[in-house]
Enzyme design. Structure first.
Site, PDB file in Angstrom:
ATOM      1  CB  THR A 141      -2.369   7.362  -5.187  1.00 31.01           C
ATOM      2  OG1 THR A 141      -1.979   7.242  -3.822  1.00 31.01           O
ATOM      3  CG2 THR A 141      -1.165   7.073  -6.071  1.00 31.01           C
ATOM      4  CG  ASP A 178      -1.914   1.144   1.200  1.00 32.77           C
ATOM      5  OD1 ASP A 178      -2.649   1.264   0.210  1.00 32.77           O
ATOM      6  OD2 ASP A 178      -1.947   1.917   2.179  1.00 32.77           O
ATOM      7  CG  LEU A 215     -10.489   7.994   2.183  1.00 30.59           C
ATOM      8  CD1 LEU A 215     -10.655   9.244   3.036  1.00 30.59           C
ATOM      9  CD2 LEU A 215     -11.595   7.926   1.139  1.00 30.59           C
ATOM     10  NE  ARG A 216      -1.709   4.535   1.660  1.00 29.04           N
ATOM     11  CZ  ARG A 216      -1.104   5.166   2.654  1.00 29.04           C
ATOM     12  NH1 ARG A 216      -0.407   6.248   2.390  1.00 29.04           N
ATOM     13  NH2 ARG A 216      -1.216   4.738   3.895  1.00 29.04           N
ATOM     14  N   GLY A 217      -6.181   5.349  -2.351  1.00 29.35           N
ATOM     15  CA  GLY A 217      -6.328   5.076  -3.776  1.00 29.35           C
ATOM     16  C   GLY A 217      -6.728   6.304  -4.571  1.00 29.35           C
TER      17      GLY A 217
END
Length: 333
Positions: free
Chosen positions: A277, A191, A272-274
């Site tokens: 990014t 991740d 929410l990193r997706g």
């Protein structure tokens, strides 16, 4: 010293090259994970990109590549204050490396010969403002993985042992490569990579022949081969530098923000990193193309930013990149 293979001369592997360029435009993307067959140009690409980039300006005597004198850490002692240019660092982190070698440790020789307690910088110091490359990253020992996670998050290397209390900047683009047949990557480290790419050996004769032809020319007529590709590499370098300047002014519309959220929800990406990014990669792609952000940019970077963040679906035999492409087509027509 033999120069790296020109980045522009790498045959095929378009997604891998795209991911590398995006991290050069915006190093804050979080690095690139390249998984796939051996001998597909993974290490060649990262070294070629670093050689392509302009040199960095550093304080000549600084062991952590500081750009300004006030950034030189106190423990470095008196240093040569002259500003100098150095190639963008590319540091290999080998398997089986010790924690002391990564973070730095007490300089034993100096302690024994002079009776002085001094810090000997490690690989993280050398990689600051450059690239840290890990081949076979899926085989890296767990305690080294944990250490890298901490440093990648904070951008700071902290050493507290042997009577030392050391801090220094450690901001780098993390590039990992490996073969999935040799083991999976820990989810925490997976991740942490901003982008991921699956690479395969070329599946057509023409492309394989061109790979052989260019590599043969690189080895047998090195100077002539480098001269032939010099202009293309120079044009790409200029485009990356212009994109870095344009990035600050590349702002998303509300529609783009909504598309990022819809796409991540449709894919079932964890956290929410997706979408964060995805947006960052789309901004870098738009800046590189010198245009406003559009759905086309989201479609282009979605497989890179999201394919390694999907939950496993035992009923779906398609690969993660294929699943992303399918959902992108459905969600962003």
């Amino acid at each position: 010293m033999t120069q790296s293979f020109p980045f522009s001369a790498i045959v095929g592997q378009d997604q891998m090259k795209q991911a590398m360029i995006l991290t050069a435009v915006d190093p804050g993307l979080g690095g690139v994970l390249v998984f796939g067959d051996r001998g597909t140009g993974k290490s060649t690409a990262v070294r070629a990109l670093a050689a392509l980039l302009p040199p960095i300006t550093v304080v000549a005597g600084c062991p952590v590549n500081s750009a300004r004198l006030e950034d030189v850490p106190d423990w470095a002692g008196p240093v040569d204050e002259t500003l100098a240019e150095r190639p963008t660092p590319v540091v290999d982190l080998p398997l089986g490396v010790t924690e002391d070698r990564v973070t730095g440790a007490l300089d034993i020789e100096r302690a024994l010969t002079r009776g002085e307690k001094a810090f000997e910088p490690g690989l993280l110091a050398r990689a600051n403002r450059g690239y840290l490359y890990i081949d076979e990253v899926n085989l890296l020992e767990d305690h080294i993985v944990d250490l890298l996670l901490d440093v990648a998050q904070s951008g700071l290397n902290a050493v507290e042992r042997e009577g030392l209390s050391i801090r220094h900047a450690a901001r780098f683009v993390l590039v990992g490569s490996g073969n999935p047949e040799e083991g999976e990557l820990r989810p925490q480290l997976l991740d942490r990579f901003g982008l991921s790419v699956e690479v395969r050996s070329p599946d057509n004769i023409e492309e394989r022949v061109e790979v052989i032809r260019r590599r043969h020319a690189f080895e047998t007529d090195h100077d002539g081969f480098m001269a032939r590709w010099q202009a293309e590499d120079a044009a790409l370098r200029t485009a990356i530098l212009e994109a870095r300047t344009a990035l600050a002014g590349t702002e998303p519309t509300e529609e783009v923000l909504t598309d990022c959220a819809r796409l991540s929800m449709a894919l079932g990406a964890d956290g929410l990193r997706g979408e964060l990014t995805l947006l960052r990669a789309a901004r870098a792609q738009a800046a590189f193309e010198d245009t406003a952000i559009t759905r086309d940019h989201l479609r282009s970077v979605a497989p890179l930013a999201l394919s390694h963040r999907l939950r496993r679906d035992p009923l779906d035999e398609a690969g993660s990149a294929a699943r992303v492409a399918r959902v992108v087509a459905e969600t962003l027509p």
